[in-house]
Design a protein around this motif. Structure first.
Motif, mmCIF file in Angstrom:
data_model
loop_
_atom_site.group_PDB
_atom_site.id
_atom_site.type_symbol
_atom_site.label_atom_id
_atom_site.label_comp_id
_atom_site.label_asym_id
_atom_site.label_seq_id
_atom_site.Cartn_x
_atom_site.Cartn_y
_atom_site.Cartn_z
ATOM 1 N N GLN A 26 -6.619 2.705 7.153
ATOM 2 C CA GLN A 26 -6.667 1.242 7.268
ATOM 3 C C GLN A 26 -6.210 0.785 8.642
ATOM 4 O O GLN A 26 -6.762 -0.158 9.219
ATOM 5 C CB GLN A 26 -5.808 0.598 6.176
ATOM 6 N N GLN A 54 0.834 -1.202 0.000
ATOM 7 C CA GLN A 54 0.000 0.000 0.000
ATOM 8 C C GLN A 54 0.870 1.254 0.000
ATOM 9 O O GLN A 54 0.616 2.199 -0.740
ATOM 10 C CB GLN A 54 -0.924 -0.009 1.221
ATOM 11 N N LEU A 70 -3.750 -2.299 -5.109
ATOM 12 C CA LEU A 70 -4.795 -1.273 -5.117
ATOM 13 C C LEU A 70 -5.046 -0.822 -3.678
ATOM 14 O O LEU A 70 -4.853 -1.592 -2.744
ATOM 15 C CB LEU A 70 -6.089 -1.821 -5.726
ATOM 16 N N PHE A 71 -5.471 0.435 -3.507
ATOM 17 C CA PHE A 71 -5.737 0.949 -2.162
ATOM 18 C C PHE A 71 -7.027 0.326 -1.637
ATOM 19 O O PHE A 71 -8.110 0.573 -2.167
ATOM 20 C CB PHE A 71 -5.853 2.473 -2.186
ATOM 21 N N ASN A 72 -6.903 -0.468 -0.580
ATOM 22 C CA ASN A 72 -8.054 -1.238 -0.083
ATOM 23 C C ASN A 72 -9.174 -0.364 0.464
ATOM 24 O O ASN A 72 -10.322 -0.770 0.476
ATOM 25 C CB ASN A 72 -7.603 -2.184 1.036
ATOM 26 N N ASN A 73 -8.799 0.814 0.968
ATOM 27 C CA ASN A 73 -9.809 1.661 1.616
ATOM 28 C C ASN A 73 -10.456 2.649 0.647
ATOM 29 O O ASN A 73 -11.181 3.530 1.068
ATOM 30 C CB ASN A 73 -9.190 2.419 2.789
ATOM 31 N N LYS A 74 -10.150 2.500 -0.628
ATOM 32 C CA LYS A 74 -10.703 3.421 -1.622
ATOM 33 C C LYS A 74 -11.477 2.627 -2.669
ATOM 34 O O LYS A 74 -11.071 1.523 -3.036
ATOM 35 C CB LYS A 74 -9.565 4.180 -2.326
#
Ligand SMILES: Nc1ncnc2c1ncn2[C@@H]1O[C@H](COP(=O)(O)OP(=O)(O)O)[C@@H](O)[C@H]1O
Ligand SMILES: [Mg+2]
Lengths: 241, 260
Positions: free
Chosen positions: A151, A129, B97-101
Protein backbone atom coordinates in the motif's frame (compact mmCIF):
# COMPACT_ATOMS: atom_id res chain seq x y z
CA UNK A 1 24.15 36.33 -44.93
CA UNK A 2 23.08 36.43 -41.30
CA UNK A 3 21.26 33.10 -41.59
CA UNK A 4 24.09 31.54 -43.49
CA UNK A 5 26.33 32.48 -40.63
CA UNK A 6 23.94 30.99 -38.09
CA UNK A 7 23.71 27.78 -40.02
CA UNK A 8 27.49 27.53 -40.03
CA UNK A 9 27.61 27.99 -36.28
CA UNK A 10 24.97 25.34 -35.84
CA UNK A 11 26.76 22.94 -38.14
CA UNK A 12 29.98 23.42 -36.23
CA UNK A 13 28.23 22.83 -32.94
CA UNK A 14 26.23 19.79 -33.97
CA UNK A 15 27.19 18.19 -37.30
CA UNK A 16 30.89 18.61 -37.95
CA UNK A 17 33.10 15.80 -36.65
CA UNK A 18 29.91 13.98 -35.65
CA UNK A 19 29.60 16.21 -32.60
CA UNK A 20 25.94 15.23 -32.22
CA UNK A 21 27.20 11.94 -30.89
CA UNK A 22 28.72 13.77 -27.93
CA UNK A 23 25.30 15.15 -26.93
CA UNK A 24 23.73 11.74 -27.16
CA UNK A 25 26.52 10.18 -25.14
CA UNK A 26 26.16 12.95 -22.56
CA UNK A 27 22.41 12.45 -22.46
CA UNK A 28 22.93 8.71 -22.03
CA UNK A 29 25.25 9.33 -19.10
CA UNK A 30 22.83 11.81 -17.56
CA UNK A 31 19.98 9.31 -17.70
CA UNK A 32 22.23 6.54 -16.40
CA UNK A 33 23.38 8.63 -13.45
CA UNK A 34 19.80 9.66 -12.67
CA UNK A 35 18.55 6.09 -12.92
CA UNK A 36 21.24 4.54 -10.70
CA UNK A 37 20.86 7.44 -8.25
CA UNK A 38 17.11 6.84 -8.08
CA UNK A 39 17.63 3.15 -7.37
CA UNK A 40 20.18 3.84 -4.64
CA UNK A 41 18.12 6.71 -3.25
CA UNK A 42 14.95 4.63 -3.18
CA UNK A 43 16.70 1.76 -1.42
CA UNK A 44 18.18 4.02 1.25
CA UNK A 45 15.05 6.11 1.60
CA UNK A 46 12.65 3.18 1.91
CA UNK A 47 14.86 1.36 4.43
CA UNK A 48 15.11 4.46 6.60
CA UNK A 49 11.44 5.31 6.27
CA UNK A 50 10.50 1.74 7.20
CA UNK A 51 12.88 1.83 10.15
CA UNK A 52 11.23 4.96 11.45
CA UNK A 53 7.76 3.56 10.81
CA UNK A 54 8.48 0.34 12.71
CA UNK A 55 10.13 2.35 15.46
CA UNK A 56 7.04 4.50 15.83
CA UNK A 57 4.69 1.52 15.78
CA UNK A 58 6.61 -0.88 18.03
CA UNK A 59 9.40 1.06 19.74
CA UNK A 60 11.96 -1.30 18.20
CA UNK A 61 14.96 -0.28 16.01
CA UNK A 62 15.67 2.79 18.11
CA UNK A 63 19.34 3.20 17.17
CA UNK A 64 18.80 2.66 13.45
CA UNK A 65 16.00 5.18 13.54
CA UNK A 66 18.30 7.75 15.19
CA UNK A 67 20.93 7.09 12.53
CA UNK A 68 18.30 7.76 9.88
CA UNK A 69 17.52 11.13 11.49
CA UNK A 70 21.17 12.16 11.61
CA UNK A 71 21.70 11.10 7.99
CA UNK A 72 18.70 13.06 6.79
CA UNK A 73 19.75 16.15 8.73
CA UNK A 74 23.32 16.12 7.39
CA UNK A 75 22.40 15.44 3.77
CA UNK A 76 19.68 18.06 3.67
CA UNK A 77 21.79 20.60 5.52
CA UNK A 78 24.76 20.65 3.12
CA UNK A 79 25.06 21.62 -0.58
CA UNK A 80 25.06 18.68 -2.95
CA UNK A 81 28.03 20.08 -4.87
CA UNK A 82 30.14 19.76 -1.70
CA UNK A 83 28.88 16.21 -1.18
CA UNK A 84 29.95 15.49 -4.74
CA UNK A 85 33.43 16.92 -4.19
CA UNK A 86 33.86 15.02 -0.93
CA UNK A 87 33.02 11.73 -2.62
CA UNK A 88 34.92 12.46 -5.82
CA UNK A 89 38.12 13.96 -4.43
CA UNK A 90 38.33 12.23 -1.04
CA UNK A 91 36.24 9.09 -0.52
CA UNK A 92 36.67 7.64 -4.02
CA UNK A 93 39.82 9.56 -5.01
CA UNK A 94 41.46 6.45 -6.41
CA UNK A 95 38.49 5.42 -8.54
CA UNK A 96 38.21 6.70 -12.10
CA UNK A 97 34.57 5.74 -12.75
CA UNK A 98 33.15 9.24 -12.56
CA UNK A 99 29.69 8.20 -13.64
CA UNK A 100 29.33 5.75 -10.76
CA UNK A 101 30.70 8.28 -8.28
CA UNK A 102 28.17 10.83 -9.56
CA UNK A 103 25.39 8.27 -9.31
CA UNK A 104 26.38 7.26 -5.78
CA UNK A 105 26.57 10.90 -4.67
CA UNK A 106 23.13 11.65 -5.97
CA UNK A 107 21.82 8.33 -4.67
CA UNK A 108 22.98 9.17 -1.16
CA UNK A 109 21.64 12.68 -1.52
CA UNK A 110 18.32 11.56 -2.95
CA UNK A 111 17.94 8.96 -0.18
CA UNK A 112 17.35 11.74 2.35
CA UNK A 113 14.53 13.13 0.25
CA UNK A 114 13.08 9.77 -0.70
CA UNK A 115 12.99 8.91 3.01
CA UNK A 116 10.50 11.75 3.37
CA UNK A 117 8.46 10.59 0.35
CA UNK A 118 8.43 7.03 1.63
CA UNK A 119 7.60 8.14 5.16
CA UNK A 120 4.54 9.92 3.82
CA UNK A 121 3.70 6.74 1.90
CA UNK A 122 3.88 4.62 5.05
CA UNK A 123 2.03 7.15 7.17
CA UNK A 124 -0.80 7.23 4.66
CA UNK A 125 -1.49 3.55 5.38
CA UNK A 126 -4.18 3.39 8.04
CA UNK A 127 -2.99 2.22 11.49
CA UNK A 128 -5.82 -0.28 11.54
CA UNK A 129 -4.11 -2.27 8.76
CA UNK A 130 -1.16 -3.16 10.97
CA UNK A 131 -3.42 -3.87 13.94
CA UNK A 132 -5.61 -6.17 11.89
CA UNK A 133 -2.59 -8.10 10.66
CA UNK A 134 -1.13 -8.42 14.14
CA UNK A 135 -4.48 -9.36 15.68
CA UNK A 136 -4.60 -12.37 13.36
CA UNK A 137 -1.26 -13.55 14.70
CA UNK A 138 0.96 -12.43 11.84
CA UNK A 139 4.32 -10.93 12.82
CA UNK A 140 5.25 -7.30 12.21
CA UNK A 141 7.47 -8.41 9.31
CA UNK A 142 4.74 -10.52 7.72
CA UNK A 143 2.22 -7.69 8.03
CA UNK A 144 4.71 -5.18 6.63
CA UNK A 145 5.45 -7.45 3.66
CA UNK A 146 1.91 -8.45 2.70
CA UNK A 147 -0.09 -5.39 3.73
CA UNK A 148 1.80 -2.22 4.59
CA UNK A 149 4.58 -2.13 1.97
CA UNK A 150 2.32 -2.81 -1.05
CA UNK A 151 0.00 0.00 0.00
CA UNK A 152 2.86 2.38 0.81
CA UNK A 153 4.63 1.68 -2.50
CA UNK A 154 1.46 2.29 -4.42
CA UNK A 155 1.16 5.68 -2.74
CA UNK A 156 4.83 6.46 -3.40
CA UNK A 157 5.29 5.58 -7.06
CA UNK A 158 4.27 8.92 -8.59
CA UNK A 159 6.43 11.03 -6.23
CA UNK A 160 9.34 8.61 -6.74
CA UNK A 161 9.11 9.02 -10.48
CA UNK A 162 9.03 12.76 -9.94
CA UNK A 163 12.25 12.44 -7.94
CA UNK A 164 13.80 10.73 -10.98
CA UNK A 165 12.79 13.65 -13.20
CA UNK A 166 14.30 16.10 -10.73
CA UNK A 167 17.52 14.08 -10.71
CA UNK A 168 17.79 14.21 -14.51
CA UNK A 169 18.12 17.99 -14.22
CA UNK A 170 19.96 18.30 -10.92
CA UNK A 171 22.74 15.89 -11.82
CA UNK A 172 23.99 18.49 -14.33
CA UNK A 173 26.42 19.66 -11.66
CA UNK A 174 28.49 16.46 -11.97
CA UNK A 175 30.21 18.24 -14.85
CA UNK A 176 31.81 20.28 -12.05
CA UNK A 177 34.23 17.45 -11.36
CA UNK A 178 34.67 16.55 -15.02
CA UNK A 179 32.03 13.84 -15.42
CA UNK A 180 30.79 13.69 -19.04
CA UNK A 181 27.06 14.20 -18.64
CA UNK A 182 24.88 16.25 -20.93
CA UNK A 183 25.49 19.40 -18.91
CA UNK A 184 29.24 19.09 -19.47
CA UNK A 185 29.06 18.80 -23.29
CA UNK A 186 28.45 22.47 -24.25
CA UNK A 187 31.62 23.56 -22.46
CA UNK A 188 33.56 20.80 -24.14
CA UNK A 189 32.40 21.78 -27.61
CA UNK A 190 32.88 25.47 -26.93
CA UNK A 191 36.51 24.82 -26.05
CA UNK A 192 37.01 23.68 -29.64
CA UNK A 193 34.68 26.00 -31.59
CA UNK A 194 34.87 29.06 -29.31
CA UNK A 195 31.10 29.42 -29.69
CA UNK A 196 28.68 28.77 -26.81
CA UNK A 197 25.36 29.67 -28.45
CA UNK A 198 24.27 26.44 -30.13
CA UNK A 199 25.92 23.95 -27.76
CA UNK A 200 24.00 25.50 -24.84
CA UNK A 201 20.80 25.75 -26.84
CA UNK A 202 20.98 22.15 -28.01
CA UNK A 203 21.74 20.81 -24.53
CA UNK A 204 18.87 22.82 -23.07
CA UNK A 205 16.46 21.55 -25.72
CA UNK A 206 17.52 17.96 -25.07
CA UNK A 207 16.97 18.35 -21.31
CA UNK A 208 13.61 19.95 -21.93
CA UNK A 209 12.52 17.24 -24.36
CA UNK A 210 13.46 14.43 -21.96
CA UNK A 211 11.79 16.13 -19.00
CA UNK A 212 8.63 16.76 -21.00
CA UNK A 213 8.42 13.13 -22.07
CA UNK A 214 9.05 11.92 -18.53
CA UNK A 215 6.48 14.35 -17.14
CA UNK A 216 3.93 13.00 -19.58
CA UNK A 217 4.65 9.48 -18.31
CA UNK A 218 4.32 10.76 -14.73
CA UNK A 219 0.86 12.13 -15.47
CA UNK A 220 -0.20 8.77 -16.88
CA UNK A 221 1.19 7.07 -13.76
CA UNK A 222 -0.59 9.49 -11.47
CA UNK A 223 -3.87 8.91 -13.20
CA UNK A 224 -3.48 5.16 -13.00
CA UNK A 225 -2.58 5.21 -9.34
CA UNK A 226 -5.21 7.67 -8.23
CA UNK A 227 -7.83 5.34 -9.62
CA UNK A 228 -9.47 3.42 -6.85
CA UNK A 229 -10.21 -0.25 -7.13
CA UNK A 230 -13.81 0.70 -7.62
CA UNK A 231 -12.87 2.44 -10.88
CA UNK A 232 -11.27 -0.75 -12.05
CA UNK A 233 -14.62 -2.44 -11.57
CA UNK A 234 -13.57 -3.47 -8.10
CA UNK A 235 -12.51 -6.81 -9.43
CA UNK A 236 -9.01 -8.16 -9.08
CA UNK A 237 -7.13 -8.27 -12.38
CA UNK A 238 -10.41 -7.45 -14.05
CA UNK A 239 -11.40 -11.09 -13.96
CA UNK A 240 -14.71 -12.36 -12.68
CA UNK A 241 -14.75 -15.79 -11.27
CA UNK B 1 -19.09 -15.19 43.15
CA UNK B 2 -17.16 -18.40 42.52
CA UNK B 3 -17.32 -20.19 39.23
CA UNK B 4 -19.24 -23.40 39.21
CA UNK B 5 -17.33 -26.36 37.87
CA UNK B 6 -18.58 -26.30 34.29
CA UNK B 7 -15.18 -25.77 32.71
CA UNK B 8 -11.95 -24.01 33.70
CA UNK B 9 -11.60 -20.37 32.68
CA UNK B 10 -10.23 -19.80 29.17
CA UNK B 11 -9.04 -16.32 30.08
CA UNK B 12 -8.20 -15.15 33.57
CA UNK B 13 -7.63 -11.44 33.97
CA UNK B 14 -6.03 -10.42 37.24
CA UNK B 15 -5.80 -6.84 38.42
CA UNK B 16 -5.15 -5.57 34.89
CA UNK B 17 -3.82 -2.03 34.71
CA UNK B 18 -3.13 0.25 31.80
CA UNK B 19 -1.98 3.84 31.93
CA UNK B 20 -1.33 6.24 29.07
CA UNK B 21 1.17 8.56 30.72
CA UNK B 22 -0.63 10.02 33.73
CA UNK B 23 -4.00 8.70 32.67
CA UNK B 24 -5.00 5.45 34.39
CA UNK B 25 -7.41 3.97 31.88
CA UNK B 26 -7.64 0.51 33.42
CA UNK B 27 -7.38 0.55 37.16
CA UNK B 28 -7.37 -3.08 38.22
CA UNK B 29 -9.71 -5.18 36.11
CA UNK B 30 -10.23 -8.79 37.15
CA UNK B 31 -12.48 -11.30 35.44
CA UNK B 32 -12.61 -14.97 34.46
CA UNK B 33 -14.01 -15.91 31.07
CA UNK B 34 -14.98 -19.52 30.64
CA UNK B 35 -14.92 -21.44 27.41
CA UNK B 36 -18.18 -20.97 25.53
CA UNK B 37 -19.20 -17.99 27.60
CA UNK B 38 -20.63 -14.84 26.03
CA UNK B 39 -19.61 -11.71 27.88
CA UNK B 40 -20.95 -8.31 26.87
CA UNK B 41 -19.20 -5.16 28.05
CA UNK B 42 -21.04 -1.87 28.18
CA UNK B 43 -20.13 1.50 29.62
CA UNK B 44 -19.83 5.18 28.82
CA UNK B 45 -17.48 6.38 26.09
CA UNK B 46 -13.92 6.74 27.33
CA UNK B 47 -14.39 4.29 30.20
CA UNK B 48 -11.69 1.95 28.85
CA UNK B 49 -13.73 -0.72 27.03
CA UNK B 50 -11.62 -0.66 23.88
CA UNK B 51 -8.43 -0.50 25.90
CA UNK B 52 -9.56 -3.57 27.85
CA UNK B 53 -10.16 -5.58 24.67
CA UNK B 54 -6.94 -4.36 23.10
CA UNK B 55 -5.00 -5.36 26.18
CA UNK B 56 -6.49 -8.86 26.00
CA UNK B 57 -4.69 -9.54 22.74
CA UNK B 58 -1.78 -7.25 23.53
CA UNK B 59 -2.45 -4.58 20.92
CA UNK B 60 -1.89 -2.37 23.95
CA UNK B 61 0.76 -3.45 26.40
CA UNK B 62 -0.77 -3.48 29.86
CA UNK B 63 1.17 -1.73 32.60
CA UNK B 64 0.31 -4.24 35.31
CA UNK B 65 -1.53 -7.40 36.27
CA UNK B 66 -1.91 -10.71 34.51
CA UNK B 67 -3.79 -12.09 31.53
CA UNK B 68 -3.71 -15.86 31.63
CA UNK B 69 -4.91 -17.35 28.36
CA UNK B 70 -4.86 -21.13 27.96
CA UNK B 71 -2.48 -21.32 30.90
CA UNK B 72 0.04 -18.73 29.69
CA UNK B 73 0.50 -15.26 31.11
CA UNK B 74 0.43 -13.05 28.02
CA UNK B 75 2.12 -10.19 29.86
CA UNK B 76 5.26 -12.25 30.37
CA UNK B 77 7.74 -10.57 28.00
CA UNK B 78 9.18 -13.96 27.01
CA UNK B 79 5.86 -15.11 25.56
CA UNK B 80 5.54 -15.15 21.76
CA UNK B 81 2.34 -13.17 21.51
CA UNK B 82 1.80 -14.06 17.84
CA UNK B 83 1.11 -17.67 18.80
CA UNK B 84 -1.64 -16.62 21.21
CA UNK B 85 -3.19 -14.06 18.93
CA UNK B 86 -3.74 -16.85 16.43
CA UNK B 87 -6.32 -18.25 18.85
CA UNK B 88 -7.97 -14.90 19.58
CA UNK B 89 -9.99 -13.31 16.82
CA UNK B 90 -10.53 -9.57 16.94
CA UNK B 91 -13.21 -7.58 15.15
CA UNK B 92 -12.79 -3.81 14.96
CA UNK B 93 -15.30 -1.01 14.81
CA UNK B 94 -13.69 0.22 11.58
CA UNK B 95 -13.48 -3.29 10.02
CA UNK B 96 -9.82 -2.83 9.02
CA UNK B 97 -10.05 -5.10 6.02
CA UNK B 98 -6.80 -5.24 4.02
CA UNK B 99 -7.31 -2.66 1.28
CA UNK B 100 -4.80 -4.21 -1.11
CA UNK B 101 -6.35 -7.67 -0.97
CA UNK B 102 -9.54 -9.00 -2.48
CA UNK B 103 -12.23 -10.34 -0.16
CA UNK B 104 -11.10 -13.95 -0.42
CA UNK B 105 -7.44 -12.96 -0.04
CA UNK B 106 -8.38 -11.09 3.12
CA UNK B 107 -9.67 -14.34 4.55
CA UNK B 108 -6.86 -16.56 3.24
CA UNK B 109 -3.87 -14.38 4.06
CA UNK B 110 -3.33 -15.17 7.74
CA UNK B 111 -3.75 -18.97 7.51
CA UNK B 112 -1.55 -19.08 4.39
CA UNK B 113 1.17 -16.93 5.91
CA UNK B 114 1.14 -18.47 9.34
CA UNK B 115 0.61 -22.15 8.56
CA UNK B 116 2.41 -22.24 5.20
CA UNK B 117 5.67 -23.48 6.71
CA UNK B 118 3.98 -26.20 8.73
CA UNK B 119 2.05 -27.42 5.68
CA UNK B 120 5.31 -27.66 3.77
CA UNK B 121 6.87 -29.74 6.53
CA UNK B 122 3.87 -32.02 6.35
CA UNK B 123 4.73 -32.58 2.70
CA UNK B 124 1.96 -30.48 1.16
CA UNK B 125 2.85 -28.53 -1.94
CA UNK B 126 2.20 -24.80 -1.92
CA UNK B 127 -0.57 -25.30 -4.45
CA UNK B 128 -2.32 -27.97 -2.41
CA UNK B 129 -2.15 -25.85 0.71
CA UNK B 130 -3.43 -22.77 -1.08
CA UNK B 131 -6.33 -24.78 -2.49
CA UNK B 132 -7.13 -25.96 1.02
CA UNK B 133 -7.11 -22.39 2.37
CA UNK B 134 -9.21 -21.22 -0.55
CA UNK B 135 -11.77 -23.94 0.04
CA UNK B 136 -12.00 -23.00 3.68
CA UNK B 137 -12.35 -19.33 2.75
CA UNK B 138 -15.09 -20.09 0.25
CA UNK B 139 -17.07 -22.06 2.78
CA UNK B 140 -16.74 -19.13 5.21
CA UNK B 141 -17.93 -16.76 2.48
CA UNK B 142 -20.85 -19.04 1.72
CA UNK B 143 -21.74 -19.04 5.37
CA UNK B 144 -21.84 -15.23 5.53
CA UNK B 145 -23.70 -15.14 2.23
CA UNK B 146 -21.00 -13.31 0.28
CA UNK B 147 -19.66 -16.03 -1.97
CA UNK B 148 -20.25 -13.87 -5.05
CA UNK B 149 -18.00 -11.15 -3.60
CA UNK B 150 -14.92 -13.36 -3.34
CA UNK B 151 -12.88 -11.48 -5.93
CA UNK B 152 -13.90 -7.90 -5.32
CA UNK B 153 -11.97 -5.42 -3.24
CA UNK B 154 -13.22 -4.26 0.17
CA UNK B 155 -13.76 -0.70 -1.08
CA UNK B 156 -16.74 -1.91 -3.10
CA UNK B 157 -18.55 -3.50 -0.13
CA UNK B 158 -21.17 -1.94 2.12
CA UNK B 159 -20.30 -1.47 5.78
CA UNK B 160 -22.31 -4.49 6.83
CA UNK B 161 -20.65 -6.66 4.22
CA UNK B 162 -17.22 -5.42 5.29
CA UNK B 163 -17.87 -6.33 8.89
CA UNK B 164 -19.13 -9.78 7.96
CA UNK B 165 -15.96 -10.35 5.92
CA UNK B 166 -13.89 -9.13 8.86
CA UNK B 167 -15.62 -11.69 11.08
CA UNK B 168 -14.99 -14.42 8.50
CA UNK B 169 -11.34 -13.37 8.31
CA UNK B 170 -10.99 -13.82 12.05
CA UNK B 171 -12.85 -17.15 11.96
CA UNK B 172 -10.45 -18.48 9.31
CA UNK B 173 -7.86 -18.89 12.06
CA UNK B 174 -10.24 -21.09 14.09
CA UNK B 175 -9.96 -18.93 17.19
CA UNK B 176 -10.82 -20.08 20.71
CA UNK B 177 -12.34 -16.72 21.50
CA UNK B 178 -13.61 -13.76 19.50
CA UNK B 179 -13.25 -10.18 20.71
CA UNK B 180 -15.63 -7.62 19.24
CA UNK B 181 -15.04 -3.90 19.74
CA UNK B 182 -18.29 -2.09 18.93
CA UNK B 183 -18.71 -4.07 15.71
CA UNK B 184 -21.88 -2.26 14.66
CA UNK B 185 -21.12 1.30 15.78
CA UNK B 186 -19.75 2.42 12.41
CA UNK B 187 -22.65 0.93 10.45
CA UNK B 188 -25.72 2.54 8.95
CA UNK B 189 -28.72 1.46 11.00
CA UNK B 190 -30.12 -0.80 8.30
CA UNK B 191 -26.92 -2.85 8.32
CA UNK B 192 -26.65 -3.45 12.05
CA UNK B 193 -29.05 -6.39 11.89
CA UNK B 194 -27.07 -8.55 9.47
CA UNK B 195 -23.93 -8.29 11.58
CA UNK B 196 -25.73 -8.98 14.88
CA UNK B 197 -27.42 -11.94 13.23
CA UNK B 198 -24.05 -13.45 12.31
CA UNK B 199 -22.78 -12.86 15.83
CA UNK B 200 -25.84 -14.57 17.29
CA UNK B 201 -25.16 -17.58 15.08
CA UNK B 202 -21.62 -17.72 16.39
CA UNK B 203 -22.93 -17.56 19.93
CA UNK B 204 -25.34 -20.42 19.27
CA UNK B 205 -22.48 -22.54 17.98
CA UNK B 206 -20.76 -22.09 21.31
CA UNK B 207 -18.05 -19.58 20.38
CA UNK B 208 -16.51 -17.84 23.37
CA UNK B 209 -17.17 -14.15 22.84
CA UNK B 210 -16.30 -10.86 24.50
CA UNK B 211 -18.38 -8.11 22.94
CA UNK B 212 -18.20 -4.39 23.57
CA UNK B 213 -21.45 -2.92 22.27
CA UNK B 214 -24.23 -0.42 22.77
CA UNK B 215 -26.79 -2.89 21.41
CA UNK B 216 -28.73 -3.65 24.58
CA UNK B 217 -31.09 -6.00 22.75
CA UNK B 218 -28.14 -8.13 21.75
CA UNK B 219 -26.80 -8.08 25.30
CA UNK B 220 -30.12 -9.24 26.74
CA UNK B 221 -30.57 -11.95 24.18
CA UNK B 222 -27.07 -13.37 23.85
CA UNK B 223 -25.02 -12.55 26.93
CA UNK B 224 -24.37 -14.97 29.77
CA UNK B 225 -22.95 -12.07 31.70
CA UNK B 226 -22.95 -8.31 31.24
CA UNK B 227 -20.18 -6.10 32.61
CA UNK B 228 -20.49 -2.40 33.29
CA UNK B 229 -17.20 -0.65 32.84
CA UNK B 230 -16.74 2.71 34.46
CA UNK B 231 -13.64 4.69 35.40
CA UNK B 232 -11.34 1.84 34.46
CA UNK B 233 -12.94 -0.84 36.62
CA UNK B 234 -15.75 -3.34 36.28
CA UNK B 235 -18.33 -1.52 38.35
CA UNK B 236 -21.05 -4.14 38.00
CA UNK B 237 -21.29 -7.66 36.70
CA UNK B 238 -24.43 -9.77 36.43
CA UNK B 239 -26.47 -12.00 34.18
CA UNK B 240 -28.56 -9.87 31.80
CA UNK B 241 -31.92 -10.25 33.53
CA UNK B 242 -30.60 -8.92 36.80
CA UNK B 243 -28.25 -6.45 35.15
CA UNK B 244 -31.00 -4.64 33.28
CA UNK B 245 -33.90 -4.96 35.70
CA UNK B 246 -32.26 -4.41 39.06
CA UNK B 247 -28.90 -2.71 38.63
CA UNK B 248 -27.17 -1.87 41.91
CA UNK B 249 -24.50 0.62 40.92
CA UNK B 250 -25.96 4.14 40.73
CA UNK B 251 -23.73 5.03 37.78
CA UNK B 252 -25.10 2.03 35.92
CA UNK B 253 -28.67 3.03 36.69
CA UNK B 254 -27.91 6.50 35.38
CA UNK B 255 -26.20 5.05 32.29
CA UNK B 256 -29.09 2.71 31.51
CA UNK B 257 -31.57 5.54 31.85
CA UNK B 258 -29.51 7.75 29.55
CA UNK B 259 -29.49 5.22 26.72
CA UNK B 260 -33.09 4.08 26.92
N1 LIG C 1 -3.22 5.42 22.57
C1 LIG C 1 -3.73 6.23 23.52
N2 LIG C 1 -3.00 7.22 24.05
C2 LIG C 1 -3.51 8.01 25.01
N3 LIG C 1 -4.74 7.89 25.54
C3 LIG C 1 -5.53 6.93 25.06
C4 LIG C 1 -5.08 6.04 24.03
N4 LIG C 1 -6.07 5.16 23.75
C5 LIG C 1 -7.09 5.49 24.57
N5 LIG C 1 -6.77 6.54 25.36
C6 LIG C 1 -7.63 7.14 26.38
O1 LIG C 1 -8.07 6.12 27.22
C7 LIG C 1 -9.40 6.35 27.63
C8 LIG C 1 -10.22 5.11 27.35
O2 LIG C 1 -10.31 4.93 25.96
P1 LIG C 1 -11.09 3.71 25.32
O3 LIG C 1 -10.56 2.45 25.89
O4 LIG C 1 -11.01 3.87 23.85
O5 LIG C 1 -12.55 3.95 25.82
P2 LIG C 1 -13.93 3.34 25.30
O6 LIG C 1 -13.61 2.29 24.29
O7 LIG C 1 -14.61 2.82 26.52
O8 LIG C 1 -14.68 4.48 24.71
C9 LIG C 1 -9.87 7.58 26.90
O9 LIG C 1 -9.79 8.67 27.79
C10 LIG C 1 -8.89 7.73 25.79
O10 LIG C 1 -8.72 9.08 25.47
MG1 LIG D 1 -14.09 2.18 22.20
Amino acid sequence: MFFENLWKRFARAFIEQNRWQMYLEGLGNTLLIALIATVIGTTIGVIFAMTKYINRKTGKLKILSKIADVYITIIRGTPVVLQLMILYFIVFSGWDNGIMIGAITFGINSGAYVAEIARAGFESVDDGQMEAGRSLGMSTAQTMWHIIIPQAVRNCLPPLFNEFITLVKETAIVGYVGIMDLGKIPGLIQSRTFDYLFPLLIAAILYLAVVMVLTKILHILEKRFSKTDRDRGGVKNGKHK
Amino acid sequence: MENTNNGAPLIQVRNLKKAFGELNVLDGVSIDIKKGERVVVIGPSGSGKSTFLRCLNCLESATGGEIIFQGTNLLDPKVNINLHRQHMGMVFQQFNLFNNKSVIENIMLAPMTIYGKKAKQEGKSKKEFEAECRENAISLLRRIGLEDKADVYPSTLSGGQKQRVAIARALAMNPEVMLFDEPTSALDPEMVGEVLELMKELAQEGMTMVVVTHEMGFAREVADRVLFMCDGVIAEEAEPEKFFTSPENPRLRQFLQSIL
